[in-house]
Structures are given as structure tokens and as C-alpha cells.
Design a protein around this motif. Structure first.
Motif, PDB file in Angstrom:
ATOM      1  N   GLY A 150      33.727  45.905  46.047  1.00  0.00           N
ATOM      2  CA  GLY A 150      34.609  44.900  45.476  1.00  0.00           C
ATOM      3  C   GLY A 150      35.355  44.143  46.565  1.00  0.00           C
ATOM      4  O   GLY A 150      35.391  44.551  47.730  1.00  0.00           O
ATOM      5  N   PRO A 151      35.967  43.031  46.204  1.00  0.00           N
ATOM      6  CA  PRO A 151      36.653  42.193  47.194  1.00  0.00           C
ATOM      7  C   PRO A 151      37.851  42.898  47.808  1.00  0.00           C
ATOM      8  O   PRO A 151      38.542  43.666  47.143  1.00  0.00           O
ATOM      9  CB  PRO A 151      37.074  40.966  46.366  1.00  0.00           C
ATOM     10  N   GLN A 152      38.086  42.630  49.092  1.00  0.00           N
ATOM     11  CA  GLN A 152      39.205  43.228  49.817  1.00  0.00           C
ATOM     12  C   GLN A 152      39.935  42.152  50.602  1.00  0.00           C
ATOM     13  O   GLN A 152      39.312  41.338  51.278  1.00  0.00           O
ATOM     14  CB  GLN A 152      38.699  44.307  50.778  1.00  0.00           C
ATOM     15  N   GLU A 153      41.235  42.155  50.510  1.00  0.00           N
ATOM     16  CA  GLU A 153      42.070  41.258  51.294  1.00  0.00           C
ATOM     17  C   GLU A 153      42.775  42.085  52.354  1.00  0.00           C
ATOM     18  O   GLU A 153      43.606  42.942  52.034  1.00  0.00           O
ATOM     19  CB  GLU A 153      43.099  40.561  50.402  1.00  0.00           C
ATOM     20  N   GLU A 165      26.477  43.277  54.390  1.00  0.00           N
ATOM     21  CA  GLU A 165      26.594  43.556  52.970  1.00  0.00           C
ATOM     22  C   GLU A 165      25.481  44.525  52.586  1.00  0.00           C
ATOM     23  O   GLU A 165      24.337  44.389  53.038  1.00  0.00           O
ATOM     24  CB  GLU A 165      26.493  42.274  52.151  1.00  0.00           C
ATOM     25  N   HIS A 208      35.101  52.312  40.972  1.00  0.00           N
ATOM     26  CA  HIS A 208      34.417  51.023  41.002  1.00  0.00           C
ATOM     27  C   HIS A 208      32.950  51.200  40.612  1.00  0.00           C
ATOM     28  O   HIS A 208      32.403  50.391  39.840  1.00  0.00           O
ATOM     29  CB  HIS A 208      34.506  50.412  42.393  1.00  0.00           C
ATOM     30  N   THR A 269      28.149  46.418  48.319  1.00  0.00           N
ATOM     31  CA  THR A 269      29.286  46.920  49.081  1.00  0.00           C
ATOM     32  C   THR A 269      29.346  46.132  50.385  1.00  0.00           C
ATOM     33  O   THR A 269      28.343  45.579  50.842  1.00  0.00           O
ATOM     34  CB  THR A 269      29.153  48.420  49.409  1.00  0.00           C
ATOM     35  N   THR A 270      30.499  46.075  50.976  1.00  0.00           N
ATOM     36  CA  THR A 270      30.650  45.415  52.274  1.00  0.00           C
ATOM     37  C   THR A 270      31.075  46.444  53.305  1.00  0.00           C
ATOM     38  O   THR A 270      31.940  47.286  53.046  1.00  0.00           O
ATOM     39  CB  THR A 270      31.690  44.284  52.218  1.00  0.00           C
TER      40      THR A 270
END
Length: 301
Positions: A150-153, A165, A208, A269-270
Motif C-alpha cells: 500500500g502507499p506510504q508517505e 515494485e 493489508h 508491494t514496494t
């Protein structure tokens, strides 16, 4: 307890008498006797039977001696390595990593880095992604190799550098009928228990994954919760269910586990390298370059 006391204790144990130990250490016997007495007082028991000639170790002393020697050796090694770093003779680089990367980019990157920097001490620390920021801020590690679903900041004081990725795949027992096809259907998967990981209150990875499966219309049934990915894969190999992992994990796959696609599962996933924004060390830069080079070479295979 201090290193002087340990050194004196080990020397007396080797020499058999205070006098011989004093000669080897170039100190007065009374100084050795006083230090050992203080050590015994701190430990709460006698280390030597002083009625015997030469002195003999008590049962407590026999227990303590090998551990004292190990502690002294570790202390001497730490002192030598720290002096080398301080003098510029060698450097030090701390890397935190999630265990799934042992199967892909980390192993090759460490090998390549050590060829370029043979005198640098690499301190590799296994850490979940959620635990790495605290270790970066404390200076325990210089680089965190993290995997996020999921996105991460990134927080303001940390920098994320994307390494690659990694799509999700399904880990199944090698004898499962889907293994030969290289893909598994939702119907086949729905009949198996999910082996969830990592079991850690700070990690959202497992939830997730469950959320992604539910979005496909599945109702995953968690059969086991593993602390880390290699335990999860071991449970898969034992035929206890399936696990959802990054595709790069299959680069060094074990023979009793098959990695197959679930065509409906499109999530990625990243994998990122995390550093402090004020990090400017040349060794950090060299490792980041090495990681990128290793990943590019792997993609060409």
C-alpha cells in the motif's frame, strides 16, 4: 563488574596463584586480590577455593570462567574495531532489513559491496519495516531496507528511495495441483487456510494482505500466524496452507514450496531504501548505488 576484574580473574584461573598472575599482569598481588574480592561481592559468591594450593575454581567459578573469557574477547574485538573506525582504517555501515529481502536484492548487494569495501564492517540487523525508523533516528543503522504493502508517505526526516515494485504471488506446497500450472484460482485458494505473517502489533502488512483477498471476494481463514516469512514458508512446505508473498522471494526458492500467480490479485508491494534526510555518508551512497545496480542486473535475467 568491569573488564579489569574479569581480566584479573581469568589470569588467576589460568596461573593458579595470585603471585604468578601478578607477574604476568605487572601489578601487585594485593591489587588483584582486592579486585577479585570486589567481583565476588558483586556476584554474590566465591569464585575460588582459597584453601587449595594452587587455588581451585569453585562451582560458581567454573560456571563463570568461560563466560568471562567470551566477554573479554568480545570487548577486545569491539575496542579494536572501534579504533579502526576512529582512525579511518575501516568504516562501519549499519543496515536494517526485512527478512524477505534475503531471497533477493540483499544477498547480492552485500556480496558486491564487500568486494568494493573489504575493510568496512557491515552490521546487518533484521528489522520489520515499522521498526526501522526508530533505529535510523538513533543511529543504530544507516539504511533501512523496507517492504510496504500500500502507499506510504515518508516522515519529514526520512527519505524513501524506491528499489523495485514487487507483485504478490501465492506460496503453495510444491505438491499442490496448481504448482505445475503456475497459477491458482480463487476457488482453489478459498479451500485452504491462510498462513499470515508477520505477527507483530506494529505491522499492518498481514491485515493489508487479508484486505486484498477480501476485495477479491474471498473470506480468508487464518490457520496460522508466523512471526516472520521464513517460518510462514516452512508452514507452507508442511502442507498447512498458503501464504501471500512478494514475487522476488522466489529468486532463491526452496524446493518444497511453489510460487504461483493468482491472476485476480493485481496489488504490488514496494521495496524501498530508507535513510535520514541529512545522511550524506559516502558508504551509504555506495550501498544505495550497489542496491540499484544489483536490482537492475536481476531484472535483465
Amino acid at each position: 563488574m568491569n573488564f579489569r576484574q574479569l581480566r584479573y580473574f581469568c589470569e588467576v584461573a589460568d596461573s593458579g596463584t595470585l603471585a604468578r598472575a601478578a607477574e604476568r599482569l605487572f601489578v601487585a598481588p594485593t591489587a588483584i586480590s582486592m579486585q577479585i574480592a570486589q567481583l565476588e561481592e558483586g556476584l554474590g559468591g566465591m569464585l575460588f577455593d582459597r584453601t587449595a594450593r594452587p587455588m581451585k575454581l569453585t562451582p560458581l567459578g567454573l560456571f563463570f570462567l568461560p563466560r568471562a573469557r567470551e566477554l573479554l574477547a568480545n570487548g577486545q574485538r569491539l575496542e579494536e574495531e572501534t579504533r579502526d573506525v576512529a582512525s579511518g582504517k575501516s568504516g562501519w555501515l549499519g543496515i536494517g532489513f526485512v527478512r524477505s529481502l534475503l531471497n533477493s536484492v540483499l544477498t547480492d548487494a552485500v556480496r558486491a559491496f564487500r568486494q568494493r569495501h573489504p575493510d568496512v564492517k557491515l552490521d546487518l540487523v533484521e528489522l520489520l519495516s515499522e521498526h526501522q525508523p526508530a533505529q535510523l533516528r538513533s543511529g543504530r543503522i544507516h539504511i533501512g531496507l523496507s517492504r510496504f504493502a500500500g502507499p506510504q508517505e515518508p516522515p519529514p526526516d526520512l527519505r524513501h528511495e524506491l528499489l523495485f515494485e514487487d507483485p504478490f504471488v501465492i506460496a503453495l506446497p510444491a505438491e499442490h495441483r496448481a504448482a505445475k500450472r503456475g497459477k491458482v484460482s480463487l476457488a482453489e485458494l478459498s479451500g485452504l487456510p491462510l498462513i499470515s505473517y508477520p505477527k507483530d502489533p506494529q505491522s499492518s502488512f498481514a491485515q493489508h494482505v487479508i484486505g486484498q483477498l477480501r476485495a477479491l471476494g474471498m473470506q480468508p481463514r487464518v490457520g496460522h500466524e508466523a512471526i516472520e516469512i521464513h517460518t510462514a514458508l516452512g508452514l507452507v512446505a508442511a502442507g498447512l496452507g498458503y501464504a501471500v508473498v512478494g514475487a522476488s522471494v522466489a529468486q532463491r526458492a526452496q524446493s518444497d514450496v511453489a510460487f504461483v500467480r493468482l491472476p485476480a490479485l493485481k496489488a504490488l508491494t514496494t521495496v524501498v531504501a530508507v535513510t535520514r534526510v541529512d545522511e550524506e555518508g559516502p558508504l551509504v551512497a555506495s550501498m544505495l548505488t550497489t542496491l540499484a545496480t544489483v536490482r537492475q542486473a536481476a531484472q535483465k535475467l
